[in-house]
Scaffold this active site. Structure first.
Site, short mmCIF file in Angstrom:
data_model
loop_
_atom_site.label_atom_id
_atom_site.label_comp_id
_atom_site.label_asym_id
_atom_site.label_seq_id
_atom_site.Cartn_x
_atom_site.Cartn_y
_atom_site.Cartn_z
N HIS A 248 -8.40 -9.12 -2.59
CA HIS A 248 -7.42 -8.05 -2.75
C HIS A 248 -7.99 -6.68 -3.07
O HIS A 248 -7.42 -5.67 -2.69
CB HIS A 248 -6.26 -8.48 -3.62
CG HIS A 248 -5.30 -9.20 -2.73
ND1 HIS A 248 -5.52 -10.51 -2.35
CD2 HIS A 248 -4.24 -8.76 -2.03
CE1 HIS A 248 -4.58 -10.84 -1.48
NE2 HIS A 248 -3.78 -9.80 -1.28
N ARG B 271 3.88 -6.07 1.03
CA ARG B 271 3.50 -7.17 0.12
C ARG B 271 4.29 -6.99 -1.18
O ARG B 271 3.83 -6.31 -2.09
CB ARG B 271 2.01 -7.14 -0.17
CG ARG B 271 1.11 -7.52 0.99
CD ARG B 271 -0.35 -7.58 0.56
NE ARG B 271 -1.18 -8.27 1.53
CZ ARG B 271 -1.95 -7.67 2.43
NH1 ARG B 271 -2.01 -6.36 2.49
NH2 ARG B 271 -2.68 -8.39 3.27
N CYS C 184 -0.63 -9.47 11.20
CA CYS C 184 -0.70 -8.58 10.04
C CYS C 184 -1.88 -8.90 9.13
O CYS C 184 -1.97 -8.38 8.04
CB CYS C 184 0.60 -8.56 9.25
SG CYS C 184 0.99 -10.15 8.48
C1 PEP Z 1 -2.81 -12.88 5.56
O1 PEP Z 1 -2.96 -13.93 4.95
O2 PEP Z 1 -3.45 -12.59 6.60
C2 PEP Z 1 -1.86 -11.87 5.08
C3 PEP Z 1 -1.57 -10.80 5.80
O3 PEP Z 1 -1.32 -12.06 3.85
P1 PEP Z 1 -2.09 -11.79 2.46
O4 PEP Z 1 -3.41 -11.17 2.79
O5 PEP Z 1 -1.23 -10.91 1.65
O6 PEP Z 1 -2.22 -13.17 1.91
#
Ligand code: PEP
Ligand code: MG
Length: 559
Positions: free
Chosen positions: A184, A285, A481
């Site tokens: 993150h 998100r 995404c």
């Molecule tokens: C993913 O898993 O590719 C996604 C877009 O969701 P996150 O990164 O928020 O888990």
């Protein structure tokens, strides 16, 4: 001059002075008891005073919420009860560092048990503990430093709370010794257009104040760059700035629209969406809106938060994802504590098993925000594994008044069965970050497994291809995404596989727009086919590069 190598996130480049985030100090178990307890009490209390004074001085130099947090943290260091506890422990024979460590641990436990507002102050208590214990052991000040000038932040890794504590307007770049490209911190850095390199061995050995040149496209960090290295990084920064001036909608060279959308964590990210000329929000998100909270946000608070995003997006499309709490994004009010394997546990849509009302409230709040703004909002659920889960979510969302319902395809089971999911929902969005994690059985936060987490892995490409084909057959939209859409070469593969839209960190859009605009749909298909013919990620990348337009290759400095 020394060059450190790692994995770049995004394509940005920057030069600036280094500032290191030091880890929390531990207290050695064999620390010797003080010879003179009275002197040791003075040492302990002086350290707590010094922590409070530093924080109060910093509060005086800033304003608003940050100043308030700093003052509140300082008041913990001055708390008479805590000081009595520390004094008692030292008089009982404990060394000062241990006494502070144990006394604050008791406060943490009591605050956590009390819940609510007090539980939210646990981070502040820990911060006092870390600073005082470091002082008592002559260690550098731990935690996120107060930046007084634009700087490059170096850290072992940054927890979401650390990132939240940084004054991001002063962060030029981020360099992590650990961390993964889809962790993150990397995502937030990418979102803000902050050049970031992870997995950089030796990053923490760079002294504070020394200039470092960060080149995310090259995955390189040059310590004390000479004139030529500085010039190269600045030239790359200028080339990217040129691409940023084009804000037309995403289109292939033969004119097929490929909407370019943004992955965002809150209304403050929408400025970047505007600047980058993006066509909407492909992924909000929502868990990011409520990080660090100990209690669930109320219905009205949620309505307000979603309404702000929808209003700010104007007439652009908005896809809101329901809470993806758990694993790398724990939320105290949702996530089960003590799960042995949280990435495979109750996260995302699965939290409905424990707390169905939480999801229902969230979808109701989104529907109300949509009604109040008079806009149609698309809503999708994360971590869907089965058709039954998709059907359950679709029924709930439609019941709440949502007209465009989707699910994420980020679990291999969902990718293999996208055809069936699309019989239940209106659209799907492929999350390649988790799809790679689960397809390759490699923790996305595990820096040592980056090679497995690579979206260019043939098996991951196969899963994306299967999901995209199901969308084409059903005549329903399939977007992507995951952060892979931010890689201009991969973006061509995704378009070639049939992705109808790409959602990414806004900062990545200029390079992706430029790459797509220079290739026809047929050429994208040929690139995708070449990549899928390979049996390794490197082979897939090389095969795609072979068919890449030479001008794009040069401008984006692709290897
Ligand atoms: C993913 O898993 O590719 C996604 C877009 O969701 P996150 O990164 O928020 O888990
Ligand atoms: Mg995901």
């Amino acid at each position: 001059m020394r060059v450190l190598h790692g994995q770049g996130v995004g394509r940005g480049a920057v030069v600036g002075p280094a500032v290191t985030v030091h880890a929390a100090p531990s207290v050695p178990w064999d620390l010797l008891a003080p010879g003179d307890p009275d002197a040791e009490v003075v040492r302990a209390l002086t350290a707590l005073d010094a922590v409070a004074t530093t924080l109060e001085e910093r509060a005086g130099r800033t304003a608003g919420a940050i100043a308030e947090v700093l003052r509140a943290t300082a008041s913990i260091a001055r708390d008479p009860e805590l000081r009595d506890q520390v004094r008692g422990r030292v008089m009982g024979g404990q060394p000062a560092a241990l006494a502070v460590d144990r006394a604050t641990a008791e406060v943490v436990e009591a605050f956590t048990a009390a819940g609510g507002y007090l539980a939210e102050r646990v981070t502040d208590v820990r911060s006092v503990r870390d600073r005082a214990v470091a002082l008592l052991q002559d260690l550098p000040e731990p935690g996120v430093p107060a930046l007084d000038r634009p700087s490059v932040v170096l850290a072992h890794d940054l927890a979401p709370a650390d990132t939240a504590a940084l004054d991001l307007t002063k962060v030029l770049g981020v360099v992590l010794e650990h961390g993964g490209p889809t962790g993150h911190t990397a995502i937030i850095a990418g979102q803000l257009g902050i050049p970031c390199v992870v997995q950089v061995v030796g990053a923490l050995a760079v002294p504070d104040g020394v200039d470092v040149a960060v080149d995310a496209a090259a995955g390189a960090v040059v310590v004390a760059p000479d004139r030529e290295a500085r010039r190269r990084v600045e030239a790359r920064r200028d080339a990217l700035a040129d691409l940023e001036r084009d804000t037309r909608p995403g289109r292939t060279a033969d004119g097929s629209p490929v909407p370019l959308l943004a992955n965002v964590g809150g209304v403050e990210d929408l400025d970047a969406v505007d600047c980058a000329g993006l066509e909407g929000v492909g992924l909000l998100r929502t868990e990011v809106l409520f990080l660090g909270r100990s209690a669930a946000p109320g219905l009205q608070e949620q309505v307000d938060a979603y309404r702000r995003v929808i209003e700010t997006a104007g007439d652009r499309r908005v896809v809101i994802r329901t809470l993806d709490a758990g694993a790398d994004k724990p939320l105290a009010f949702v996530t089960r504590r003590g799960e042995e394997n949280p990435a495979l546990g109750v996260r995302g849509f699965r939290t409905v098993r424990d707390d169905p009302e939480l999801l229902r409230d969230q979808v109701l709040a989104i529907a109300q925000a949509a009604r109040e703004t008079g806009r149609e909002v698309q809503v999708m659920a994360p971590m869907i594994s089965t058709v039954q889960e998709a059907a359950q979510f679709a029924a709930l969302a439609r019941d709440c008044g949502i007209t465009s319902v989707g699910v994420m395809v980020e679990v291999p089971a969902a990718a293999l069965r996208t055809r069936d999911l699309l019989a239940e929902v209106d659209f799907v969005s492929i999350g390649t970050n988790d799809l790679a994690q689960y397809a390759m059985a490699a923790d996305r936060l595990h820096g040592g497994l980056i090679d497995l987490l690579d979206t260019w892995q043939p098996a991951v490409l196969d899963l994306v291809a299967t999901a995209a084909r199901a969308g084409a057959d059903a005549g329903r939209p399939v977007g992507v995404c995951g952060e892979s859409a931010a890689d201009p070469l991969m973006a061509l593969v995704l378009v070639g596989l049939g992705a109808g839209s790409l959602s990414m960190s806004p900062a990545a859009a200029p390079a992706v727009r430029f790459a797509i605009a220079r290739h026809t749909t047929d050429r994208c298909r040929a690139i995708a086919q070449a990549a899928r013919g390979a049996v390794s990620p490197d082979g897939a990348r090389a095969a795609a590069l072979d068919l890449l337009d030479a001008h794009v290759r040069e401008v984006l400095s692709l290897p």
